[in-house]
Design a protein around this motif. Structure first.
Motif, PDB file in Angstrom:
ATOM      1  N   GLU A 168      46.267  24.587  31.584  1.00  0.00           N
ATOM      2  CA  GLU A 168      45.122  23.676  31.572  1.00  0.00           C
ATOM      3  C   GLU A 168      44.628  23.347  32.979  1.00  0.00           C
ATOM      4  O   GLU A 168      43.964  22.334  33.179  1.00  0.00           O
ATOM      5  CB  GLU A 168      45.481  22.390  30.825  1.00  0.00           C
ATOM      6  N   SER A 169      44.952  24.202  33.949  1.00  0.00           N
ATOM      7  CA  SER A 169      44.486  23.933  35.317  1.00  0.00           C
ATOM      8  C   SER A 169      44.439  25.211  36.134  1.00  0.00           C
ATOM      9  O   SER A 169      45.195  26.153  35.896  1.00  0.00           O
ATOM     10  CB  SER A 169      45.366  22.882  36.004  1.00  0.00           C
ATOM     11  N   LEU A 170      43.542  25.204  37.100  1.00  0.00           N
ATOM     12  CA  LEU A 170      43.358  26.309  38.036  1.00  0.00           C
ATOM     13  C   LEU A 170      43.572  25.794  39.446  1.00  0.00           C
ATOM     14  O   LEU A 170      42.965  24.789  39.845  1.00  0.00           O
ATOM     15  CB  LEU A 170      41.936  26.880  37.912  1.00  0.00           C
ATOM     16  N   THR A 171      44.427  26.473  40.206  1.00  0.00           N
ATOM     17  CA  THR A 171      44.604  26.143  41.619  1.00  0.00           C
ATOM     18  C   THR A 171      43.867  27.166  42.471  1.00  0.00           C
ATOM     19  O   THR A 171      44.078  28.375  42.327  1.00  0.00           O
ATOM     20  CB  THR A 171      46.090  26.134  42.012  1.00  0.00           C
ATOM     21  N   VAL A 172      43.001  26.667  43.343  1.00  0.00           N
ATOM     22  CA  VAL A 172      42.254  27.529  44.256  1.00  0.00           C
ATOM     23  C   VAL A 172      42.710  27.241  45.672  1.00  0.00           C
ATOM     24  O   VAL A 172      42.599  26.111  46.161  1.00  0.00           O
ATOM     25  CB  VAL A 172      40.729  27.285  44.141  1.00  0.00           C
ATOM     26  N   TRP A 173      43.272  28.265  46.327  1.00  0.00           N
ATOM     27  CA  TRP A 173      43.547  28.173  47.760  1.00  0.00           C
ATOM     28  C   TRP A 173      42.804  29.296  48.445  1.00  0.00           C
ATOM     29  O   TRP A 173      42.896  30.461  48.048  1.00  0.00           O
ATOM     30  CB  TRP A 173      45.040  28.287  48.097  1.00  0.00           C
ATOM     31  N   LEU A 174      42.044  28.939  49.484  1.00  0.00           N
ATOM     32  CA  LEU A 174      41.223  29.900  50.205  1.00  0.00           C
ATOM     33  C   LEU A 174      41.753  30.132  51.605  1.00  0.00           C
ATOM     34  O   LEU A 174      42.059  29.176  52.329  1.00  0.00           O
ATOM     35  CB  LEU A 174      39.778  29.393  50.297  1.00  0.00           C
ATOM     36  N   SER A 175      41.843  31.397  51.996  1.00  0.00           N
ATOM     37  CA  SER A 175      42.160  31.705  53.399  1.00  0.00           C
ATOM     38  C   SER A 175      40.894  31.806  54.229  1.00  0.00           C
ATOM     39  O   SER A 175      40.938  32.144  55.409  1.00  0.00           O
ATOM     40  CB  SER A 175      42.934  33.023  53.476  1.00  0.00           C
ATOM     41  N   ASP A 176      39.748  31.499  53.620  1.00  0.00           N
ATOM     42  CA  ASP A 176      38.453  31.612  54.286  1.00  0.00           C
ATOM     43  C   ASP A 176      38.404  30.780  55.565  1.00  0.00           C
ATOM     44  O   ASP A 176      38.915  29.661  55.618  1.00  0.00           O
ATOM     45  CB  ASP A 176      37.339  31.140  53.355  1.00  0.00           C
ATOM     46  N   GLY A 177      37.750  31.316  56.563  1.00  0.00           N
ATOM     47  CA  GLY A 177      37.593  30.611  57.827  1.00  0.00           C
ATOM     48  C   GLY A 177      37.157  31.573  58.913  1.00  0.00           C
ATOM     49  O   GLY A 177      36.489  32.577  58.644  1.00  0.00           O
TER      50      GLY A 177
END
Length: 424
Positions: A168-177
């Motif tokens: 029931e959940s989505l974790t978003v981690w971005l290496s963007d930068g």
């Protein structure tokens, strides 16, 4: 491999007299022991699929053998942990590393081990072999609309996988930068990321949550597009009521006051959950409580105080997850240690005399405030934590059972000495 209940019971029997003596002493000193045990029994910490294999650094990796070669074996490993501590009743999957071939069969296997599926995690920090566009210069922030579209579609696919499994959940981690000044326009990168997240958010079911994780640096070293809790808070405020900030304890600059960050996010209703680990210098992904146990206690102290003020359920209203990766420890032993440290810090936080602390704070009695917190922290609550495991059917000493039953040796015998966990 499965650990037979009789082996756990046998060791529990050997330790019973010593354990009972310690527990009875705590009961004679603390009135709230039974209430704490009840809260500990309800408290579950999700195990990440990627922590079940040996981690590594950019310099090298040293696999330990017997690592899970498939999603099925990852579930079996978390089942081993849960059988021992009865506090690891959920697994957090990483897509595309953990895509099930048969969702129903995977759900049945998880249920057989007493597990549910926690947050599913997307991956736009790596290029997959069959993808059309590279994430070398970012994913959701990318100046190329086609790259952003590809990253959005991946996150939506992760949501679909999670729905099939009951997550029931989505974790978003971005290496963007960016790694160098002038490499990107900060405002445009923020806007691109926000618009991409809005499309992902719109694809979530009504009962889902989006957890947006932040990180100060790495793999980009000049800037990160979701670089701290303030940036994450800015995004999730704009996204809506189903979006929350996720706190990874290693994703801060040195000496950051994480407990204050936690308190403010909780107060604002935007704290979604945790990735527990520990660090000395940066995102070290070390065993929870191994370096800064007092900080872990202070974080839980703010959590207990803030959640009680809001009438929240300690066990279910936030997401409790581990995020660790080690090069020198047996991964399963390390996870047993992390869960123990988390449960210990939680139990200590439940001991804090909130009424006396409030009086001392109102009187500006700094010495008394410190004494109240440190009195709880210095209390040895391990027998209380062990009793909660015991009453749930777990081991009084999970690590001792793990070693006595030669679990790693059995896993190496079943899977081989040169296996590498999927995704690592």
């Amino acid at each position: 491999m499965q650990i037979q209940k009789q082996h756990i019971d046998s060791l529990n029997s050997d330790l019973a007299a010593s354990h009972t003596k310690k527990l009875n002493f705590l009961k004679s000193e603390i009135d709230s022991v039974e209430g704490i045990i009840s809260k500990l029994i309800a408290f579950q910490i999700a195990i990440p699929s990627w922590a079940l294999g040996t981690g590594g650094t950019r310099f090298g990796r040293f696999p330990g053998g017997g690592e899970p070669r498939s999603l099925e074996e990852k579930i079996e490993d978390v089942g081993l942990l849960h059988a021992l501590n009865q506090s690891s009743g959920a697994i957090s999957l990483h897509i595309p590393w953990d895509i099930p071939q048969n969702h129903q069969a995977i759900k049945i296997l998880a249920a057989q081990h007493g597990l549910k599926f926690d947050a599913v995690n997307s991956n736009t920090f790596q290029d997959q072999k069959d993808q059309e566009h590279t994430y070398k210069f970012g994913s959701l922030q990318n100046v190329n609309k086609d790259v952003r579209k590809q990253a959005i579609e991946h996150n939506i696919e992760v949501i679909k996988q999670g729905i099939e499994l009951g997550s029931e959940s989505l974790t978003v981690w971005l290496s963007d930068g960016s790694c160098f000044p002038g490499q990107l326009n900060f405002r445009q990168a923020y806007q691109n990321t926000l618009e991409s997240l809005q499309e992902i958010y719109a694809a979530m079911p009504a009962n889902w949550k989006l957890f947006l994780e932040y990180k100060a640096f790495e793999p980009n070293f000049y800037s990160t597009t979701v670089g701290d809790w303030g940036m994450s808070y800015s995004y999730v405020q704009k996204l809506g009521e189903k979006a929350f900030t996720l706190v990874d304890l290693g994703h801060h600059l040195p000496n950051a006051n994480i407990e204050q960050i936690v308190a403010l996010l909780l107060m604002e209703g935007k704290l979604g959950g945790f990735h527990f680990n520990d660090s000395k210098y940066g995102d070290d992904d070390l065993t929870a409580g191994a370096i800064k146990p007092y900080q872990l206690f202070l974080i839980f102290s703010e959590l207990v105080d803030g959640m009680d003020a809001k009438g929240m359920n300690h066990a279910t209203d936030l997401g409790w997850m581990i995020d660790a990766s080690h090069n020198v420890k047996d991964p399963l032993e390390d996870l047993l240690q992390s869960v123990e440290a988390i449960m210990t810090a939680y139990a200590q936080a439940l001991l804090v005399d909130r009424e006396s602390l409030k009086i001392a704070q109102d009187d500006n009695d700094v010495v008394r405030c410190q004494e109240i917190l440190q009195d709880a922290f210095r209390t040895d609550v391990r027998a209380i934590v062990a009793e909660a495991r015991f009453r749930s059917g777990g081991a009084l000493d999970p690590l001792q059972v793990f070693r006595n039953q030669k679990v790693r040796e059995h896993l190496i015998g079943e899977r081989g000495s040169s296996t590498v966990a999927t995704g690592l």
